[in-house]
Structure formats: structure tokens, C-alpha cells
Design an enzyme around this catalytic site. Sequence first.
Site, PDB file in Angstrom:
ATOM      1  N   ARG A  15      21.096  38.721  55.562  1.00 13.36           N
ATOM      2  CA  ARG A  15      22.336  39.452  55.306  1.00 13.36           C
ATOM      3  C   ARG A  15      22.377  40.660  56.240  1.00 13.36           C
ATOM      4  O   ARG A  15      23.160  40.714  57.171  1.00 13.36           O
ATOM      5  CB  ARG A  15      22.418  39.861  53.831  1.00 13.36           C
ATOM      6  CG  ARG A  15      23.738  40.503  53.432  1.00 13.36           C
ATOM      7  CD  ARG A  15      23.852  40.661  51.914  1.00 13.36           C
ATOM      8  NE  ARG A  15      22.796  41.485  51.369  1.00 13.36           N
ATOM      9  CZ  ARG A  15      22.641  41.726  50.061  1.00 13.36           C
ATOM     10  NH1 ARG A  15      23.473  41.173  49.193  1.00 13.36           N
ATOM     11  NH2 ARG A  15      21.674  42.498  49.629  1.00 13.36           N
TER      12      ARG A  15
ATOM     13  N   LYS B  64      24.892  51.479  42.256  1.00 10.47           N
ATOM     14  CA  LYS B  64      26.019  51.077  43.092  1.00 10.47           C
ATOM     15  C   LYS B  64      27.061  50.361  42.237  1.00 10.47           C
ATOM     16  O   LYS B  64      26.796  49.959  41.105  1.00 10.47           O
ATOM     17  CB  LYS B  64      25.533  50.149  44.213  1.00 10.47           C
ATOM     18  CG  LYS B  64      24.899  48.852  43.732  1.00 10.47           C
ATOM     19  CD  LYS B  64      24.450  47.982  44.889  1.00 10.47           C
ATOM     20  CE  LYS B  64      23.858  46.670  44.383  1.00 10.47           C
ATOM     21  NZ  LYS B  64      23.546  45.734  45.475  1.00 10.47           N
TER      22      LYS B  64
ATOM     23  N   TYR C  90      52.038  31.641  29.047  1.00 12.46           N
ATOM     24  CA  TYR C  90      52.711  31.205  30.267  1.00 12.46           C
ATOM     25  C   TYR C  90      52.524  29.711  30.500  1.00 12.46           C
ATOM     26  O   TYR C  90      51.439  29.167  30.296  1.00 12.46           O
ATOM     27  CB  TYR C  90      52.161  31.963  31.477  1.00 12.46           C
ATOM     28  CG  TYR C  90      52.686  33.372  31.608  1.00 12.46           C
ATOM     29  CD1 TYR C  90      54.043  33.627  31.752  1.00 12.46           C
ATOM     30  CD2 TYR C  90      51.794  34.454  31.624  1.00 12.46           C
ATOM     31  CE1 TYR C  90      54.509  34.918  31.897  1.00 12.46           C
ATOM     32  CE2 TYR C  90      52.250  35.753  31.765  1.00 12.46           C
ATOM     33  CZ  TYR C  90      53.614  35.977  31.897  1.00 12.46           C
ATOM     34  OH  TYR C  90      54.079  37.251  32.028  1.00 12.46           O
TER      35      TYR C  90
ATOM     36  N   MET D 186      48.332  39.409  32.528  1.00 10.04           N
ATOM     37  CA  MET D 186      47.779  40.572  33.220  1.00 10.04           C
ATOM     38  C   MET D 186      47.226  41.612  32.248  1.00 10.04           C
ATOM     39  O   MET D 186      46.144  42.161  32.456  1.00 10.04           O
ATOM     40  CB  MET D 186      48.854  41.218  34.101  1.00 10.04           C
ATOM     41  CG  MET D 186      48.351  42.432  34.879  1.00 10.04           C
ATOM     42  SD  MET D 186      49.656  43.190  35.882  1.00 10.04           S
ATOM     43  CE  MET D 186      49.930  41.902  37.102  1.00 10.04           C
TER      44      MET D 186
END
Length: 835
Positions: free
Chosen positions: A601, A503, A729, A778
Site C-alpha cells: 500500500r 484515526k 419506497y 435517507m
Amino acid sequence: MNVYNAESISKILKGEILQQAGHPEIEHILLDSRKLNFAETSLFIPLVSARRDAHQYLAELYGKGVSNFVVSETPDLQKFPKATFILVKDTLQALHALVAAHRHQFHIPVIGITGSNGKTIVKEWLYQLLEKDYNIVRSPKSYNSQIGVPLSVWQMKPEHELAIFEAGISQPGEMVNLEKIIRPTIGIFTNIGEAHDEGFLNIRQKINEKLVLFMKSDVLIYCKDYLVLNECINTFHNQVGKKEGDNNMQLLTWSRKTEADIKILSIDKNDQHTRIDALYKNEPLHITIPFVDEGSIENAIHCWALMLFLGKSQEVIQDRMLTLGNIAMRLELKQGINNCSIINDSYNSDLGSLTIALDFLQQQRQHPTRTVILSDILQSGKSEATLYEEVAGLLEQQGIQKLVGIGKGIGREKRVFQQNPNLKSSFYNSTEEFLQNFNPQEYVNETILVKGARVFEFERIGKLLEQKAHQTILEINLNAIANNVQQYQALLKPGTKMMGMVKAFSYGSGSFEIANLLQFMGVDYLTVAYADEGVELRRAGITLPIMVMNPEPSSFDAILQWNLEPEIYSLHLFQLLEEEVRLSGKTQYPVHLKLDTGMHRLGFEKQDIPLLLQHLKEQDYFKVQSVFSHLAASEDPTKDAFTKKQATLFTEMSKEITQALGYPVLRHISNSAGISRHPELQFDMVRLGIGMYGVDNLPTMQEKLKNVSTLKTTIAQLKHIPAGEPVGYGAKWKSKEPATIATVRIGYADGYPRNLSNGKGKMLLHGQLVPVAGIIAMDMLMLDVTKVPQAAEGDEVIVFGEGLPVQELAAWADTIPYEILTGISQRVKRVYFQE
């Protein structure tokens, strides 16, 4: 050379012929049922380990045409009326004995190589240096184990004039077997290090065990600068170096520090080349190699010593050393143009390595077409007609649909490939001719093996076919995944099944690539989180049962269409799915029941069981494949009481369900940590997740696991800034002294956590940890590399991997390895490799 058949093999092995059908000639040894190429001429020897007994594959192989077997247990002969069986006590010993007898027939120079590092490179470089002078047989890739060595030596044929084999061991007692099989006349001991230290009491024991390989050798080449190695070899030489008559074993030594047969005078590095000056028999000599790293220098000197021993002229040695090339130590799988996958093996081309590469290609089921781009195979010792007839047979056996042959030799024999109606083939005289006629639209949705001899420069073809990617990549070591799976399999009780968790894009490692490997390894089940992940695997050719953990109603149609097996965790979901199955006209559809034993869950609780069983008894639409639950804290010793409580509740609830159903149902609760820490909770199946990817909280288990994923990037630019200058930044980070700042090509959009800004995170550059400088952006970030003066633009930077575990990065980011691995962006290209 002897002809091998049942009679001759039985005589060699001192075995008993239980049954004989005909007198077929044996040419190939088969140890892995998945790698069958030539059924009629193969001898299957089923090996037995603590985890797996390969005798279980006799019927499968018999059905595929194999009729010759060496076994250590008597089969039901009535099931194999047209097969020959030879009974022995131990099949591994039989393998060794058969190949040792085969080796005994040859009287050519045989080079045996051992050591901690450099074995494969020295072997491949010697091949490059000597292929013009000899017809050489050598170990494919790094086949140097108790199984790999026999397969290597079995390749020896009358046409060969020189053999080069490597030998590796991991524990005492192994080398004596390999010595009988290789029986080297020339020995090379590359070096000694810490590889496989855990199997030995100390370094001396490890050296002495490796030296067993050279018991019968005429000469041993090594570096005197490893002091303990030098001491052990001199002792070994005094004890066993005396051969029959007065012909003593010769020691051929080299050293940078002391007197030796080859005394290294100087090593000068310049512009990606290294000049090495030495004194040999009082004569000054030198070579230049196109490498500057210390490992390559050491490996080259070993090769130089061997060339001198063989009497090669200094002019020949100098010319050939200058042309040494990189060695492909692994098969790489990359994303290619037009939704293709590219397997790049463009450094050598011979039958042995071609067979290995085709086996790897055969594992890939993600595309409908498998294509081979193949150069002439050089120095095979066979006639072109015989050689390419064998290659054509390999391609047909492996179901290859397209062949691009490059070279005049393969072109002359194109007729043999054109006889295969299922193979579309085209031929070019040279790489240049292929490149001039290259049309990218001819390669769509294919898995393409690029396999060529070095002189054909197939790396140029690889660059055309590979999808362009920015220089941040995630490397996935398929060998490491296989090792990790096997480590957990070794902990399982006989008959316990394994479910592989793929998964979340296989924990960031890629879906079908990992599923392909698990299917090849014989894992019993796969698990995905959502139906679309399962559909992707089915489209990629995965046939294993696939459990879907979060089956949304909107995905029911896809689940039924692609034969996925949904988890049911509530009566509401039960009823919705039941209606969908009813409308589809299906019955006995496979489902899995999730029980809540304390995780709280998803799952049925204990009070839900009576009503669940009532629903199950009133319908015929579902067949329960498994009943399972999830351990909440199996990795935490302080929560073992809670884990035991969960297990007790699961036992009670699952027993009530299985007894009511009246047919066999699998039960499973153990995850990776549960497998290693709670062996009593294996039940019928276990679910292997993060452990497969190299992470386990139990230190003794973590030591056995190998690093799977390496995230790496490169330096885009270097800047030298004065003290006090801000970086990044917000101008929040300032250097306290003049600094060198490297901008690297990775940011939070690639999955690198932004909270590792301002020195909290670190990366590896030239083996040194360097801190993050400033705020992570980013698409890039900055590193303070002031303490690494050799840093240069384009240098590789390790984000995590060998030397910087993902666990450490996760700890810096105040999270867990799962989040780091699954957070690697899809824009980061994955490169899969098999060593």
C-alpha cells in the site's frame, strides 16, 4: 477516632519506617497518581499489578507535595529527603489492613450489599429513603472492588450514624478481604445471576463466596425465590449463623411464591407506577413505587425489607417509596450549547461523588474553561464552614475556573470561594432563581459539570445547556474502552509501548474524547490519518506524541506548527518534507519511517533502504522516532505463514536502518489482532485499533472485551396495516398478514447501510430482534414489530450494542465492523459515559 500518622500506620501494618520527616496527620488515601487533591495530608500506596508498578510515580508525587508513602520496595531515600516511607511486604494487603483497622473503630449499623445485580441501586435508594433519619456514609458510585471498597470505608467519620457499602467479586478468595474491611452488621443479598461467572466453577461456589461477606452479620435480607441461593443461605446459616452466646444471625426473607417473612401477595402495574401488597407479621402492608420494570420492583422490595427491619413506620415507608428517583449509574459527557461539553451528574451531591466527578472533569482538556454548577451538599455531617472550605479546596486543586453555587447553604459560605483569585463565582438561592437569570451567552467553549442533589432538580439546568439533538444517538462507554486497553496491555511484555489508533474520528467514536481517555491511561502514542485530525487533538489539549499516517504536502505547515509527527513512506515525500523543515528553521524534527513488507500500500521496499539511509545521513532535519510496517492478515490463521514472512522481512529491514542511525528507534508492526495472536511480534511498541473498541477475531480475546458503542434510536410512529399492504419506497415489501409497522428515526444518511433493506437487517426492541420492513430511506426506516405487542411510540430501539454486536450487523451488510463504526454520520450525536 485515632489520629493517623507514620507511627500509628506503621503499627497497624506491622511495617518498617525507613525514613520519617515530621509528624503530619494523614486524612486521605491516594492510589492513583492522577487523582491528587490534598498533597499534604495524603498517603500514597503504590499498588503493583502484572502490567504496572505504581512505585514509578513516587518522584512525580513527591514533586507535587506528597510526603507520606507506604511502599513494598525501598526507594533511593536521598531523592526524597522530606518524605516518610513505611516498608511493607504487599501494598494491597497493607491498604486492606489499614482500612480494616479504621472500620474497627466504629460501632454504628453497617449495611453490606452483594449480589449479581442491583447492588448500586439498592444502596442509592436506601440512601434516598434514610437520609432524613441518619447521617449516612456510602460507597461512591459503584466502588465495590478490592480497591473501591477500601476507598469507600475510609470515608467513615465520627459524625456518621449509618454506613452502606456494596461488595463485588470476580473470583474466589476475594470476599474474605472485603468482609474484614466492611464487617457489615446488616446484610442484603440482592440476587444471583451470570455476572462474572467465568471466575467460578459453578453458581453454588459463587454464592458461597459472596456469603463470606456476612460471616459476622446480625441479619441477612434476601429473596427466597432464587432456589439455589435459598439453599446455600440456609446451609450457610446452619454452619456459621451461630454467633457468640445465643444471638443467632436472623434471616429476613421475602417471596412471591412461598411462605416468607414478607409474603408478596400481589404486584399491580399501572401508568408507570407499581403497587406491591404484602403480608408482614400477619399485617397487610403495601407500597407504591414510580417504576414498573422487574428489576426496580425487586430492588424496592429489598429496601422495603430493610426499612421494616429498622422499625420505620408504614406511613413513612409509603411516603418515601413513592418519591424514589432514577439513579445516575454513570457520568455522561454530551455536546452542549455554544461549543460546550456537559457532564451531567444531577442526581446526588456529596463529597465522595463530587471528587469522582471532578476527576472526570479534569480529564477533559478540549475546552479552555472548566465550570462547576453545584448545589448545596446535604447531610454531610460537617458544619457549613468546614464543608465548603473543603469543597473550595477541591475546586482550587482541580483548577476550576468558574463556579455557580445554587442553594442557601453554599451561598452563605460564598466568601471561602471568593478568596480564590482564579475562580469566578456566582450564587443563587434556588434552581428557579438560576433559571430565571440564565443567559446562554455566559457559557461558551467550556466543559461544564452539573452536580446537584436530587431536590434541586438540576436536570432542568442540563436540558438548557445540552445541545438539542434528534433521538438517534451513539453511546460510547469510556469504562469499556479502558477495560479493553487494559486487556491488551496485560498481553504486552514489560517495557513494550502502546500506540492508540484514533484515526477516522476514533473509529466513529469521537476524537478528543477518546484521546483524552488514552492520555489519562498512560498510552504512549496516538495515531491519526490526516493532519487536521491531529490539529483538532492539539487544540483540545492533547499533549501525547501524535503520528500522522497520511501527511499531504499541503498539510506540512500545520504539522510543523502543531508538533505532529509525520510518517514518511517514499523518497519523494522525504524530500518535500525535508525542504519544508529546512525553511522553518527546525532540526531533528520527529518522523516515522513506513516499510512495505507485503501489504503493498505505502512504504519503502527493501531495495529502497540504501538510498533512504544515504539521505538520512546527509541531513540533520529529521530524527527518526520509529520504523514500522503493517500486517496484512494477522487475524487469519490460514495466513500465518505470510505474517511470519512479513515479520522476517521487517526484522531485516528495520535492523539495517536502526544500526545505521546509531540511536534508539522504536520498531512496531503489530495491530490489534497481532497483539492477541502473535505475541512474538511486539518489538518495541504495538498499535491498538479496533480491539480498543471491543472487536477481536480471536474468540478467547473477544470474551475479555466489553462493548464500547451502542447506536440507538426511537420509534416515531406505529401503524397497523392489513395483509398485502406495501411498505416503503418501490413498494417492494409486503406483509403476508396483518402487521404492526414502526417507523424509527435512522436512515442511510446516519450510516445505516441501505443494503440491509427488506428484512436483511434487524434491530432490538424490548429484547427481541425485529426485521427491517421495506427500503431504507435517507432519514428513517420501518421495522416489522408485529411480534412485540408492547411496542409503543417513543420506545428505544437498539441498532447495535450489547445484545446485538456490531460484528453481527456487519455480517448482515456483507462488510466489516470498521466500515459500520466509521460510517456513523457526524449528525448522530455522541454521548460519552463513565460508570
